[in-house]
Design an enzyme around this catalytic site. Structure first.
Site, PDB file in Angstrom:
ATOM      1  N   ASP A 320      19.656  52.912  16.701  1.00 29.64           N
ATOM      2  CA  ASP A 320      18.289  52.571  16.333  1.00 29.64           C
ATOM      3  C   ASP A 320      17.630  51.705  17.402  1.00 29.64           C
ATOM      4  O   ASP A 320      18.277  50.864  18.035  1.00 29.64           O
ATOM      5  CB  ASP A 320      18.319  51.821  14.995  1.00 29.64           C
ATOM      6  CG  ASP A 320      16.949  51.420  14.512  1.00 29.64           C
ATOM      7  OD1 ASP A 320      16.140  52.323  14.241  1.00 29.64           O
ATOM      8  OD2 ASP A 320      16.685  50.207  14.413  1.00 29.64           O
ATOM      9  N   GLU A 373      17.522  56.701  19.540  1.00 28.53           N
ATOM     10  CA  GLU A 373      16.141  56.693  19.076  1.00 28.53           C
ATOM     11  C   GLU A 373      15.362  55.870  20.106  1.00 28.53           C
ATOM     12  O   GLU A 373      15.297  54.651  20.033  1.00 28.53           O
ATOM     13  CB  GLU A 373      16.017  56.065  17.686  1.00 28.53           C
ATOM     14  CG  GLU A 373      14.623  56.227  17.092  1.00 28.53           C
ATOM     15  CD  GLU A 373      14.024  54.938  16.562  1.00 28.53           C
ATOM     16  OE1 GLU A 373      12.895  54.981  16.049  1.00 28.53           O
ATOM     17  OE2 GLU A 373      14.652  53.873  16.679  1.00 28.53           O
TER      18      GLU A 373
END
Length: 642
Positions: A320, A373
Site C-alpha cells: 500500500d 500501489e
C-alpha cells in the site's frame, strides 16, 4: 486459566534464545526472520509441552522494561527484562505462561515515565477495544502442498483476475454480525472458483483498533486481526482457498502506522519506528511514517513480509501507498519537507528498503506476487533490482483507471473530444507489469460505485458498465475488481454492511453478474488475452482514432489465437461498421454484452464475418460488423482463415 508464573532471568548467555549473529543481522537490516527472534516465543519441555514463554523486545531508548500481565497484576517492576549488551534488545523467560495469555511491555523512558505498549512482534492480540497482546502457538497441519507446487511461478504469462474484498463486509449474518475466518472460507472459496477468479485480495487483516480505517492503520503488524478468529483460523482460511485453486493476496501497509498509544508511536519514549520530527507525520491519514534509515526498522518490515508469506502461505502482498514511501514531499501539501542529500524529493532510504524487500522476498519465494500501489510515474517499478528497478512483480495502473473512468463519466456527445483518455494508456502499457484496478478506493467517499459512475439513464448505465468491463478485459494487464462490482451496485461500499446480494433478484443486476462470469470465463480460456500481456506482440490496434464514432477496435494475440474487440461507447447503433484487419481471415462472435441474457437489447450483431480486400485505417483487409449502442463485441479468429 492458571495465571501463576515464575520469572527466570538469564545470567550471561544461559537460557538465551538470541545469538550474537541474530543481533548482528537485525542491526544490519538483514535479519529477515526477526519474528523468530523477537516477541513472545514458547519454550517446550522434553514431552513437547509448553513450559513458558521467552519474551524479547527492541527498545533501545528504554531505561527499564518489564513484562506485565494478569499473572503479576499488570505491575511494572515485577518481571523485569535484561538488556542484551548495547543492542537495545531486552529479554526475559517466564515459567508457566500458557497460550492465549494477555501481556504488554511496561517501558520506563529516559524522562521517568512508564508507558504500556503492545508487543510489535505479537502473533495475536486482544479483540478491540482491548489492546493487549496475547501469547500464541499452534500446530496447524497444511493441506495445500499440491496447490503450492502447481503455482510455483509468478503468473506473468498466466490469466489473473483478482477479487478484492473486505472480510468484515463481504458477507454478514442475518443479524448483521461479521463472520469468522472459518465461516467465510468455504463460502468465499466456492464463490471465487464458481465465478472464475484466480485470486482474492484481502484489505489489510493485520491487527488494527478502528474498523473505519479498513485495516490501513495497523498496530499489530504480525497479528491477524482477532475480529475474525485466531491465527490458526486464518491459516484454515488460506488453506481452504488454496484447496479450491484460489490464490490469496493481502494488502500490506509498510508506509505508515497508527498513532494509538499502545502501538509503535514513540515506542520507547523516543521516535523509534517513525521518522524524526515533522517528517514522521502523514497528515492526510493522521498516521506516522516509518524511518527506513534505521536498519532495525528494515529488519522489522522485511521480516513482516516474510512472516505473512511463510507462516500463512499467502501468495503475495499488495504494498500500500508506495508513493508515500518513495517521495519525501508526499502529502506535504506544500508544507515542510527536507530534500534528500542530493537535493531531490526521493526518499533514498525508502528506495533502498524497497529494493532489499523485493530482493529478499523473491529469493525465498520465487512465486510471490509482489504488487505496488504506486500512483506516480516512478520509473522501473517492476524491473528487477539487478537491472536498476524497484523489483516489484506488478504495479497498479492508476493512470489507466483515472483516465478511463473520467471518459465513462463524460456525456457521449462529448466523448469524441476525450477519445485519447481511452487510448493513451497504450503509450506506456508495456513499461511495467500492470494490473488494471477497479478497487475499493473507487466506490467510497462520494466517488460513486462503478455502475453509478457511468453516464446516462438507468439502461445506459448498465450497458456502459458491461462495455467498460469488456474493454478492461481486452486491454493488456491483469484485472482487479472490488466486491459488489459484479452485482452492479448503486450504493457505495460501507464497511459495516455486507454486499447487496439481494440485487441478484433483479434482471438488470443479474445481467451484469452473468456477463462478467462469461467475460471472465472467456478471458481465462483465451491465451490471446494474457499470454503476451507485456508486449506489443500481443496487441494490435485496428483503429485507435475513430473519435467521431467513439469506437475502439483492436486485436489481442497469442501464439495460437487471435481475438478482435470492438467497443462502441455511444448509445448509437452502428450498422455496416468496417473494421480494418491486417490479414485475410474469418471471425466468429464469442461474446456480446448486448445479448438479452445479459440484460441487453438483443440487437442482432454479425455472428460470422469474413474479410474482403479493401484498405481501412491502414490495414489491407476489412470486416463488416454491426455494433449495438454502448456495447462490446468479442470475436475469435477461425484457426483456418478463409
Amino acid at each position: 486459566m492458571d495465571n501463576t508464573a515464575q520469572r527466570r532471568q538469564p545470567g550471561g548467555t544461559e537460557g538465551r534464545l538470541i545469538s550474537p549473529q541474530d543481533v548482528y543481522l537485525f542491526r544490519e537490516g538483514t535479519h529477515f526472520e526477526a519474528y523468530n527472534m523477537l516477541g513472545a516465543r514458547p519454550v517446550f519441555n522434553s514431552t513437547g509441552q509448553i513450559d513458558g514463554y521467552y519474551f524479547a523486545l527492541w527498545a533501545p531508548g528504554a531505561v527499564r522494561v518489564s513484562v506485565v500481565g494478569d499473572w503479576n497484576g499488570w505491575k511494572p517492576g515485577t518481571d523485569v527484562m535484561t538488556a542484551i549488551d548495547d543492542s537495545g534488545i531486552w529479554e526475559l523467560y517466564i515459567d508457566g505462561i500458557g497460550v492465549g495469555w494477555t501481556y504488554k511491555y511496561a517501558i520506563e523512558t529516559a524522562k521517568g515515565d512508564v508507558i504500556f505498549k503492545a508487543d510489535p512482534y505479537a502473533r495475536f492480540a486482544q479483540l478491540r477495544p482491548e489492546t493487549a497482546s496475547r501469547t500464541w502457538h499452534d500446530d496447524y497441519k497444511w493441506h495445500d502442498g499440491v496447490y503450492r507446487i502447481k503455482h510455483s511461478k509468478t503468473p506473468y504469462n498466466e490469466p489473473m483476475v483478482i477479487y478484492e474484498l473486505h472480510l468484515g463486509s463481504w458477507v454478514r449474518t442475518p443479524e448483521g454480525n461479521m463472520l469468522s475466518y472459518r465461516d467465510i472460507a468455504d463460502k468465499l472459496a466456492h464463490y471465487a472458483k464458481d465465478n472464475g477468479y484466480t485470486h482474492v485480495e484481502l484489505l489489510p487483516i493485520a491487527e488494527h483498533p478502528y474498523d473505519g480505517s479498513w485495516g490501513y492503520q495497523v498496530t499489530g503488524f504480525y497479528a491477524p486481526t482477532s475480529r475474525y478468529g485466531t491465527p490458526e483460523d486464518f491459516k484454515y482460511f488460506v488453506d481452504t482457498l488454496h484447496g479450491s485453486g484460489i490464490g490469496v493476496l493481502m494488502d500490506w501497509v509498510p508506509a505508515h502506522f497508527g498513532k494509538d498509544a499502545h502501538g509503535l508511536a514513540c515506542f520507547d519514549g523516543t521516535p523509534l519506528y517513525e521518522a524524526p520530527g515533522e517528517q514522521a507525520h502523514q497528515k492526510q491519514w493522521g498516521t506516522l511514517k516509518f524511518d527506513y534509515s534505521k536498519r532495525e526498522v528494515q529488519s522489522f518490515l522485511i521480516s513482516n513480509a516474510m512472516y505473512w508469506l511463510d507462516e500463512f502461505h499467502l501468495d503475495g502482498l499488495r504494498t500500500d501507498a508506495v508513493s508515500c514511501m518513495l517521495y519525501l514531499d508526499y502529502g506535504a501539501d506544500g508544507g515542510n519537507w527536507t530534500p534528500n542529500e542530493k537535493g531531490g524529493r526521493e526518499n533514498l532510504a525508502a528506495v533502498d528498503f524497497i529494493k532489499r524487500l523485493n530482493t529478499a522476498v523473491y529469493e525465498r519465494f520465487p512465486s510471490a506476487v509482489m504488487i505496488a500501489e504506486e500512483s506516480s510515474d516512478y520509473p522501473m517499478t517492476t524491473a528487477p533490482v539487478h537491472s536498476g528497478g524497484l523489483g516489484f512483480g506488478f504495479k497498479w495502473n492508476m493512470g489507466w483507471m483515472n483516465d478511463t473512468l473520467k471518459y465513462m463519466e463524460t456525456d457521449p456527445l462529448f466523448r469524441s473530444g476525450n477519445h485519447n483518455l481511452m487510448t493513451f494508456s497504450m503509450m506506456y502499457a508495456f513499461n511495467e507489469n500492470y494490473i488494471l484496478p477497479i478497487s475499493h478506493d473507487e466506490c467510497v467517499h462520494g466517488k460513486k460505485t462503478l455502475l453509478d459512475k457511468m453516464y446516462g439513464d438507468y439502461w445506459q448505465k448498465f450497458a456502459s458498465l458491461k462495455a467498460y468491463l469488456g474493454y478492461m478485459f481486452g486491454h493488456p494487464g491483469k484485472k482487479l475488481l472490488f466486491m459488489g462490482t459484479e452485482l452492479g451496485q448503486f450504493m457505495e461500499w460501507r464497511y459495516y454492511e455486507d454486499v447487496e446480494w439481494e440485487l441478484l433478484r433483479y434482471e438488470t443486476h443479474r445481467g451484469v453478474y452473468m456477463f462478467l462470469r462469461a467475460l471472465i470465463g472467456l478471458y481465462r480460456e483465451s491465451p490471446a488475452l494474457w499470454e503476451l500481456d507485456n508486449s506489443w506482440d500481443g496487441f494490435q490496434w485496428c483503429n485507435p482514432d475513430d473519435a467521431a464514432a467513439s469506437v475502439f477496435t483492436f486485436i489481442r494475440k497469442s501464439s495460437s489465437q487471435q481475438l478482435l474487440i470492438a467497443v462502441n461507447m455511444t448509445p448509437v447503433e452502428r450498422y455496416d461498421y468496417w473494421v480494418g484487419v491486417p490479414e485475410a481471415s474469418s471471425w466468429t462472435l464469442a461474446l456480446s454484452s448486448d445479448d438479452r441474457i445479459y440484460g441487453g437489447s438483443g440487437f442482432e450483431a454479425v455472428s460470422e464475418a469474413d474479410t474482403d480486400e479493401y484498405e481501412v485505417a491502414g490495414h489491407k483487409n476489412r470486416l463488416r460488423l454491426n455494433l449495438p449502442g454502448l456495447s462490446v463485441l468479442i470475436y475469435k479468429r477461425d484457426t483456418d482463415p478463409a
